[in-house]
Design an enzyme around this catalytic site. Sequence first.
Site, PDB file in Angstrom:
ATOM      1  N   ASP A   1       9.172 -19.835  13.297  1.00 29.34           N
ATOM      2  CA  ASP A   1       8.581 -20.317  14.560  1.00 29.34           C
ATOM      3  C   ASP A   1       8.570 -19.214  15.630  1.00 29.34           C
ATOM      4  O   ASP A   1       8.847 -18.049  15.329  1.00 29.34           O
ATOM      5  CB  ASP A   1       9.329 -21.570  15.040  1.00 29.34           C
ATOM      6  CG  ASP A   1      10.767 -21.291  15.467  1.00 29.34           C
ATOM      7  OD1 ASP A   1      11.207 -20.118  15.421  1.00 29.34           O
ATOM      8  OD2 ASP A   1      11.467 -22.246  15.857  1.00 29.34           O
TER       9      ASP A   1
ATOM     10  N   GLU B   1      15.493 -11.746  29.383  1.00 26.35           N
ATOM     11  CA  GLU B   1      15.063 -12.771  28.422  1.00 26.35           C
ATOM     12  C   GLU B   1      15.718 -14.111  28.780  1.00 26.35           C
ATOM     13  O   GLU B   1      15.068 -15.151  28.785  1.00 26.35           O
ATOM     14  CB  GLU B   1      15.491 -12.343  27.020  1.00 26.35           C
ATOM     15  CG  GLU B   1      15.112 -13.306  25.928  1.00 26.35           C
ATOM     16  CD  GLU B   1      15.439 -12.733  24.554  1.00 26.35           C
ATOM     17  OE1 GLU B   1      14.513 -12.323  23.838  1.00 26.35           O
ATOM     18  OE2 GLU B   1      16.618 -12.671  24.192  1.00 26.35           O
TER      19      GLU B   1
ATOM     20  N   TRP C   1      13.125  -7.819   9.646  1.00 20.92           N
ATOM     21  CA  TRP C   1      12.766  -8.871  10.603  1.00 20.92           C
ATOM     22  C   TRP C   1      12.336 -10.167   9.920  1.00 20.92           C
ATOM     23  O   TRP C   1      12.019 -10.173   8.733  1.00 20.92           O
ATOM     24  CB  TRP C   1      11.675  -8.362  11.568  1.00 20.92           C
ATOM     25  CG  TRP C   1      11.794  -9.050  12.897  1.00 20.92           C
ATOM     26  CD1 TRP C   1      10.984 -10.008  13.401  1.00 20.92           C
ATOM     27  CD2 TRP C   1      12.843  -8.857  13.849  1.00 20.92           C
ATOM     28  NE1 TRP C   1      11.459 -10.424  14.629  1.00 20.92           N
ATOM     29  CE2 TRP C   1      12.604  -9.741  14.923  1.00 20.92           C
ATOM     30  CE3 TRP C   1      13.976  -8.032  13.912  1.00 20.92           C
ATOM     31  CZ2 TRP C   1      13.443  -9.818  16.039  1.00 20.92           C
ATOM     32  CZ3 TRP C   1      14.810  -8.123  15.028  1.00 20.92           C
ATOM     33  CH2 TRP C   1      14.529  -8.997  16.064  1.00 20.92           C
TER      34      TRP C   1
ATOM     35  N   GLU D   1      11.560 -17.223  15.629  1.00 18.78           N
ATOM     36  CA  GLU D   1      11.832 -16.494  14.402  1.00 18.78           C
ATOM     37  C   GLU D   1      12.898 -17.216  13.584  1.00 18.78           C
ATOM     38  O   GLU D   1      13.810 -16.612  13.035  1.00 18.78           O
ATOM     39  CB  GLU D   1      12.230 -15.052  14.755  1.00 18.78           C
ATOM     40  CG  GLU D   1      11.479 -14.619  16.018  1.00 18.78           C
ATOM     41  CD  GLU D   1      11.277 -13.149  16.225  1.00 18.78           C
ATOM     42  OE1 GLU D   1      12.240 -12.502  16.579  1.00 18.78           O
ATOM     43  OE2 GLU D   1      10.138 -12.664  16.044  1.00 18.78           O
TER      44      GLU D   1
HETATM   45  C1  BGC Z   1      12.330 -14.228  20.421  1.00 16.49           C
HETATM   46  C2  BGC Z   1      10.862 -14.059  20.109  1.00 16.49           C
HETATM   47  C3  BGC Z   1      10.317 -12.830  20.775  1.00 16.49           C
HETATM   48  C4  BGC Z   1      11.160 -11.604  20.495  1.00 16.49           C
HETATM   49  C5  BGC Z   1      10.729 -10.406  21.283  1.00 16.49           C
HETATM   50  C6  BGC Z   1      13.059 -12.964  20.082  1.00 16.49           C
HETATM   51  O1  BGC Z   1      14.418 -13.135  20.417  1.00 16.49           O
HETATM   52  O2  BGC Z   1      12.868 -15.277  19.654  1.00 16.49           O
HETATM   53  O3  BGC Z   1      10.134 -15.146  20.552  1.00 16.49           O
HETATM   54  O4  BGC Z   1       9.021 -12.624  20.310  1.00 16.49           O
HETATM   55  O5  BGC Z   1      12.503 -11.894  20.816  1.00 16.49           O
HETATM   56  O6  BGC Z   1      10.739 -10.663  22.652  1.00 16.49           O
END
Ligand code: BGC
Length: 373
Positions: free
Chosen positions: A171, A330, A121, A174
């Site tokens: 950030d 999401e 990660w 990620e």
């Molecule tokens: C997002 C993160 C989030 C993670 C888990 C990623 O795709 O960029 O902000 O913490 O997913 O939800």
Amino acid sequence: MSSTLADRAALAAIAAQGAALILSLQDEGGAYPASPTFSAYRGFAWLRDGAFIADGMSAGGHVDSATAFFDWCDRVVTGCADRIERIVAAAASGAPLPDHEMLPARFALDGSLGGGEGIEWWDFQLDGYGLWVWAALAHADRHGIDASRWRRGIELTIDYLVSSWQRPCYDWWEMHIEEIHISTLGSIAAGLRDAARAPFLEPSRASAAAETANAIIQFILRDGTRDGHLIKWVGSHDVDASLAAVVGMLAVIEPSSPVGLTTIAELDRQLAVNGGVHRFLADTFYGGGQWPLLSCMLGLAHVAVGDHDRAAGLLRWSASTAGESGSMPEQVTHHLLDPAYVAEWEERWGTSADPLLWSSAMFLRLAVELGVA
Ligand code: BGC
């Protein structure tokens, strides 16, 4: 909020279904999984997602659920005590540890590092450490809970952030480990600002937290703005939807200050399309769709400056992304910034995350704020 009664009931039902989903998926140790099904997230809890999920649950009256999450955070951070002490000592000696020795963004649900399983990660992210402290102390205030139950975790988090806030790191999304991200700084400042007021801290640690929070805010105002609004990272011209939290929920920058108002206006102008909010204009993740959690976060910034109608519009758009059981994804594909990338990501990780607990929590949070839930 101006709405018909039927509309209110439908919005309240989605908020309640989201809360029920979160409760059903919360791990017995308190962790909130980011998504129970999505290949790349399954089995992991992020401090950032979790802090916002717990904040929504706390605001929605699910007190024990939020408390259990902060108990988990306290255990996880306390479990990293040796590592934090090494990080702090190295920073003080002028030879900071390398990025891969810093604390991770996500943990396995049992609080372990969950290493060795599959994907490596983008772990070095500082924002979640500020966010859990911010959310825990807001929860304690909201419900009259003695926050000293998280004392050790909060102390260690302060030491970690005071020693390392100036470092570039990944950030909220990620990405871009080489940059200093304004939303990350805002998240850190919110945690330190609130921690500094905790009555159980030693005075020296409380003043270190307060001074660092002030230094970060001055830094943001000096190096984190352009054309009157906050920017994505130092040196950038762009905005990022996560900035809505810096001027809204976290109130690190006063929402109705000139910078606050200009930032909200710029996020609306650049990133909101029919109520659906993109992360940033160059986003290609699953084609760069619209994120309901970000619409709600922008809605909360609008509430902070008194624009309830705009916030209600953003809440309604988010409601339109809910599935039959009320769960939320999401992102949705109604308006993609770069459709060419959808196939690439689907090949890599399967269809995008759905449900995402953070989305439901932000919906609940805004619904409560608007008096709907
Ligand atoms: C997002 C993160 C989030 C993670 C888990 C990623 O795709 O960029 O902000 O913490 O997913 O939800």
